[in-house]
Design a protein around this motif. Structure first.
Motif, PDB file in Angstrom:
ATOM      1  N   GLU A  28       0.813  -1.224   0.103  1.00 52.92           N
ATOM      2  CA  GLU A  28       0.026  -0.044   0.021  1.00 52.92           C
ATOM      3  C   GLU A  28       0.816   1.388  -0.090  1.00 52.92           C
ATOM      4  N   THR A  30      -0.567   4.694   1.234  1.00 51.16           N
ATOM      5  CA  THR A  30      -0.827   5.603   2.358  1.00 51.16           C
ATOM      6  C   THR A  30       0.336   5.627   3.506  1.00 51.16           C
ATOM      7  N   LYS A  89      -4.870  11.438   0.551  1.00 51.65           N
ATOM      8  CA  LYS A  89      -5.208   9.901   1.125  1.00 51.65           C
ATOM      9  C   LYS A  89      -6.542   9.363   0.428  1.00 51.65           C
ATOM     10  N   THR A 108      -5.144   3.491   0.833  1.00 56.61           N
ATOM     11  CA  THR A 108      -5.083   2.840   2.225  1.00 56.61           C
ATOM     12  C   THR A 108      -5.519   1.296   1.916  1.00 56.61           C
ATOM     13  N   VAL A 109      -5.460   0.441   3.169  1.00 53.03           N
ATOM     14  CA  VAL A 109      -5.529  -0.809   2.634  1.00 53.03           C
ATOM     15  C   VAL A 109      -7.112  -1.415   2.037  1.00 53.03           C
ATOM     16  N   GLY A 128      -0.122  -1.990   9.511  1.00 56.79           N
ATOM     17  CA  GLY A 128      -1.155  -2.011  10.728  1.00 56.79           C
ATOM     18  C   GLY A 128      -2.433  -1.743   9.683  1.00 56.79           C
ATOM     19  N   SER A 143     -13.244   2.097  10.145  1.00 53.20           N
ATOM     20  CA  SER A 143     -12.371   2.176   8.881  1.00 53.20           C
ATOM     21  C   SER A 143     -12.955   1.312   7.813  1.00 53.20           C
ATOM     22  N   ASP A 145     -11.348  -0.141   5.759  1.00 51.46           N
ATOM     23  CA  ASP A 145     -10.425  -1.381   5.829  1.00 51.46           C
ATOM     24  C   ASP A 145     -11.247  -2.627   6.080  1.00 51.46           C
ATOM     25  N   LYS A 162      -2.935  -0.997  15.577  1.00 54.73           N
ATOM     26  CA  LYS A 162      -2.159  -0.335  16.902  1.00 54.73           C
ATOM     27  C   LYS A 162      -3.358  -0.081  17.707  1.00 54.73           C
ATOM     28  N   PHE A 192       0.459  -4.430  17.190  1.00 57.23           N
ATOM     29  CA  PHE A 192       1.254  -3.671  16.291  1.00 57.23           C
ATOM     30  C   PHE A 192       2.533  -3.558  16.839  1.00 57.23           C
ATOM     31  N   THR A 266      -6.371   8.945  11.729  1.00 55.35           N
ATOM     32  CA  THR A 266      -5.442   8.213  11.656  1.00 55.35           C
ATOM     33  C   THR A 266      -3.926   8.679  11.387  1.00 55.35           C
ATOM     34  N   LEU A 270      -0.749   8.381  13.958  1.00 55.99           N
ATOM     35  CA  LEU A 270       0.538   7.947  13.559  1.00 55.99           C
ATOM     36  C   LEU A 270       1.636   8.858  13.840  1.00 55.99           C
TER      37      LEU A 270
HETATM   38  N1  PSU Z   1      -2.222   2.130  10.666  1.00 61.38           N
HETATM   39  C1  PSU Z   1      -1.162   2.100  10.743  1.00 61.38           C
HETATM   40  N2  PSU Z   1      -0.059   2.705   9.693  1.00 61.38           N
HETATM   41  C2  PSU Z   1      -0.933   3.225   8.826  1.00 61.38           C
HETATM   42  C3  PSU Z   1      -2.201   3.266   8.666  1.00 61.38           C
HETATM   43  C4  PSU Z   1      -2.947   2.592   9.618  1.00 61.38           C
HETATM   44  O1  PSU Z   1      -0.384   1.772  11.673  1.00 61.38           O
HETATM   45  O2  PSU Z   1      -0.309   3.688   7.736  1.00 61.38           O
HETATM   46  C5  PSU Z   1      -2.957   3.797   7.467  1.00 61.38           C
HETATM   47  C6  PSU Z   1      -3.317   2.617   6.462  1.00 61.38           C
HETATM   48  O3  PSU Z   1      -3.106   2.897   5.199  1.00 61.38           O
HETATM   49  C7  PSU Z   1      -4.816   2.404   6.683  1.00 61.38           C
HETATM   50  C8  PSU Z   1      -5.350   3.652   6.930  1.00 61.38           C
HETATM   51  O4  PSU Z   1      -5.484   1.732   5.843  1.00 61.38           O
HETATM   52  O5  PSU Z   1      -4.250   4.281   7.600  1.00 61.38           O
HETATM   53  C9  PSU Z   1      -6.610   3.497   7.647  1.00 61.38           C
HETATM   54  O6  PSU Z   1      -7.071   4.882   7.706  1.00 61.38           O
HETATM   55  P1  PSU Z   1      -8.628   5.187   8.134  1.00 61.38           P
HETATM   56  O7  PSU Z   1      -8.403   4.716   9.587  1.00 61.38           O
HETATM   57  O8  PSU Z   1      -8.865   6.539   7.818  1.00 61.38           O
HETATM   58  O9  PSU Z   1      -9.528   4.150   7.642  1.00 61.38           O
END
Ligand code: PSU
Ligand code: MN
Length: 307
Positions: A28, A30, A89, A108-109, A128, A143, A145, A162, A192, A266, A270
């Motif tokens: 990925e 992101t 993103k 993202t994932v 993660g 998410s 995801d 995480k 994580f 997120t 991070l």
């Molecule tokens: N968690 C991590 N590292 C990351 C992400 C999440 O420890 O880089 C990134 C990944 O790309 C994940 C995205 O798919 O954040 C999730 O974002 P959201 O919570 O907005 O769906």
């Protein structure tokens, strides 16, 4: 090179590997654009691709570059994503709008899984996954995801999630969506930075060959969703949970008092965790991504051998 979708460019190396039935691992972006600071993000992106190669597979880093979906990035695209600047993103809901306006974005994932499936890549490594945020009973922040894992047939290798997230709720939602969560050499969902969370996973495998049988069975059963592989951080790289827990609490408090919402939550958390650990979390982050890339490559090789 013909592409399986008119909006998708599959690099020549990746397309050839897929056509010949060789192992390919999707990665990925992101994590590059919004998950790590520059220049460590660029260095890590290159290293992770090399780890995949060292384990006998071809890396396919996925992103959106000037409105085109990409599977397999050249050096210039990696740099564009890594450098601070105007990189969006892209989760699933963003893809159409960003394609329509010709944008560049880390995926993202969720959106990486979607594009990997379009390209015909069944294995994907990340650090993660996103999940159910703490306080989701009020914010509804879950998410995309997790929903993608429920609907798109790609196996995602991660190091758990995480504890910026609510891990018990994250596992509940995965169960609701019928996602097999499989521990590698562990009965626990890893958190994580640490190898344990106290939360059980439903299934366990000892190695990539055993996992390949599970993934093949998921496909043969006609189950449309993905498989989530929980691969704990290597022992020597893990951080003590006493050390990281307080930092995560502080990052969550800061996000709250800054009024951070939606897709910014997120990336904010991070970056804040990285700052507060003075880079120690970044070192652990890099180690676990490398470990996941290696395991995903082994899985992809095992799946190709089975076919
Ligand atoms: N968690 C991590 N590292 C990351 C992400 C999440 O420890 O880089 C990134 C990944 O790309 C994940 C995205 O798919 O954040 C999730 O974002 P959201 O919570 O907005 O769906
Ligand atoms: Mn969210």
């Amino acid at each position: 090179m013909t592409s399986p979708n008119p909006l998708l460019d599959v690099s020549e190396e990746v397309a050839t590997a897929l056509a010949e039935g060789h192992a390919v691992v999707a990665l990925e972006s992101t994590i590059i654009s919004h998950g790590m600071p520059y220049p460590e993000n660029l260095k890590t992106a290159r290293e992770v691709e090399q780890v995949v190669r060292d384990h006998g597979a071809v890396p396919a880093t996925i992103a959106l570059i000037e409105g085109r979906l990409k599977a397999g990035l050249d050096e210039a695209a990696l740099e564009e994503l890594a450098k601070p600047g105007d990189v969006a993103k892209a989760s699933r809901r963003d893809l159409a709008a960003l394609v329509a306006r010709g944008a560049t974005a880390g995926t993202t994932v969720a959106s990486t899984m979607y594009i990997a499936a379009l390209a015909g890549i069944p294995v994907f490594a990340t650090g993660g996954i996103g999940g159910v945020h703490r306080g989701a009973e009020l914010s509804f922040d879950v998410s995309a995801d997790l929903l993608e894992l429920g609907s798109t047939p790609v196996t995602v290798v991660c190091a758990g999630a995480k504890s910026i997230l609510d891990l018990p709720k994250t596992l509940e939602v995965l169960e609701t969506h019928g996602v097999p969560v499989v521990g590698v050499g562990t009965d626990e969902f890893p958190a994580f930075f640490s190898r344990t969370s106290g939360l059980p996973v439903a299934h366990r495998v000892e190695d990539a060959v055993e996992l390949a049988r599970l993934v093949a069975a998921q496909q043969k059963l006609g189950l449309k969703g993905g498989v989530l592989v929980a691969n704990p951080i290597p022992e020597g790289d893990a951080l003590a949970s006493e050390e990281i827990d307080g930092i995560i609490e502080q990052a969550l408090n800061d996000a709250d008092s800054q009024g951070v919402r939606g897709k910014d939550v997120t990336p904010y958390l991070l970056a804040r965790v990285n700052e507060l650990t003075g880079g120690r979390s970044l070192t652990a982050n890099v180690a676990l991504i490398r470990n996941n890339a290696a395991f995903a490559a082994d899985l992809s090789v095992a799946l190709s051998a089975q076919a």
